[in-house]
Design an enzyme around this catalytic site. Structure first.
Site, mmCIF file in Angstrom:
data_model
loop_
_atom_site.group_PDB
_atom_site.id
_atom_site.type_symbol
_atom_site.label_atom_id
_atom_site.label_comp_id
_atom_site.label_asym_id
_atom_site.label_seq_id
_atom_site.Cartn_x
_atom_site.Cartn_y
_atom_site.Cartn_z
ATOM 1 N N TYR A 81 -4.904 8.213 -5.772
ATOM 2 C CA TYR A 81 -3.915 7.256 -5.264
ATOM 3 C C TYR A 81 -4.116 7.000 -3.773
ATOM 4 C CZ TYR A 81 0.757 5.252 -4.441
ATOM 5 O OH TYR A 81 1.807 4.435 -4.094
ATOM 6 N N SER B 72 0.864 -1.176 0.000
ATOM 7 C CA SER B 72 0.000 0.000 0.000
ATOM 8 C C SER B 72 0.902 1.228 0.000
ATOM 9 C CB SER B 72 -0.932 -0.033 1.219
ATOM 10 O OG SER B 72 -1.748 1.111 1.274
ATOM 11 N N LYS C 285 -5.110 3.382 -2.106
ATOM 12 C CA LYS C 285 -4.205 2.739 -1.155
ATOM 13 C C LYS C 285 -4.861 2.551 0.209
ATOM 14 C CE LYS C 285 -0.591 2.023 -3.740
ATOM 15 N NZ LYS C 285 -0.207 0.639 -4.096
#
Length: 268
Positions: A159, A144, A163
């Site tokens: 993003y 992650s 994650k």
């Protein structure tokens, strides 16, 4: 650490053509695992495979768009037919958006980031779970990011959200399948000196990159998590640069990356 801990185990690593994926594949192969290198460009994967074979590694390159269910299903079927069930899945492949500000990112770009960083992890995990559950053993390690915990404009809205989602999914796997012998680990690195840095709104200078976490640092953590006795699992591991750098200038540049021309006057 015993270099033979993983001898004979089948490990599948996504994003194996460069960065963390390549370093992780090298570490797992050196520990005796039979490593499947997964990526989108066969010429890159073949180059990695040739280098690792020269070092004595047993590796097999496979091209796959991991966000596509049909291709993932075919990939796992091919691996199981050739090598046997996957013992270790390393979900490493990632993608960031060019537009970092949630104000301006387009839906298609947002979705592409979710597909690679989150959907692909789900598809691959779902594909290997039946075999792991049947054997009562298996390890799923997902890379992650600290952006899951401290999201900002550096990584971007899409993003960070992806994650965070994958971190949640790994916790779900751990809570659901730990008593079935499945180990689920989430690794959250800070800034890592990988090719993705070249796509930043302001690519870091070499001196800055040298002070970041390096791909081999994350690979060492992945190897440790995979090599522990089956009775032990590392649920979550955070890796960050020791030194904190000033990112204020980068954040300001990132704020306006991809902004429409008629909005740039606001910057003045």
């Amino acid at each position: 650490m015993n270099g033979q801990t993983l001898k004979g185990q089948v490990a599948l690593v996504t994003g194996a053509g460069s960065g963390i994926g390549r370093s992780s594949a090298a570490a797992l192969a050196a520990a005796g695992a039979r490593v499947v290198l997964v990526g989108r460009r066969i010429e890159v994967l073949e180059g990695v495979a040739a280098a690792l074979r020269q070092q004595g590694g047993d590796v097999w390159p496979h091209v796959c768009h991991i966000e596509r269910k049909a291709e993932v299903t075919a990939l796992i079927a091919a691996v199981e037919a050739e090598l046997g069930p996957v013992d270790i899945l390393v979900n490493n492949a990632g993608s960031a958006s060019k537009t970092l500000n949630a104000r301006w990112i387009e839906e298609q770009e947002w979705q592409q980031v979710q597909d690679v960083n989150l959907k692909a992890v789900f598809l691959l995990t779902q594909a290997v779970l039946p075999g792991m559950l049947k054997r009562g053993a298996g390890t799923v390690i997902t890379v992650s990011s600290l952006a899951a915990l401290r999201p900002n404009l550096l990584g971007g809205a899409a993003y960070g959200a992806a994650k965070a989602g994958v971190r949640n999914f790994m916790a779900y796997l751990h809570n659901t399948y730990r008593n079935d012998g499945i180990r689920a680990t989430c690794i959250l690195p800070g800034e890592v000196n990988t090719p993705i840095m070249n796509s930043r709104a302001r690519p870091p200078e070499q001196a800055v990159r040298d002070a970041m976490v390096q791909p081999e640092d994350v690979a060492a953590a992945i190897l440790m998590c995979a090599s522990l006795p089956p009775r032990t699992v590392i649920e979550e591991l955070r890796i960050a640069p020791t030194r904190l750098r000033d990112i204020s200038g980068d954040l300001e540049i990132s704020r306006w990356q991809g902004a429409p021309a008629d909005c740039l006057s606001e910057r003045e």
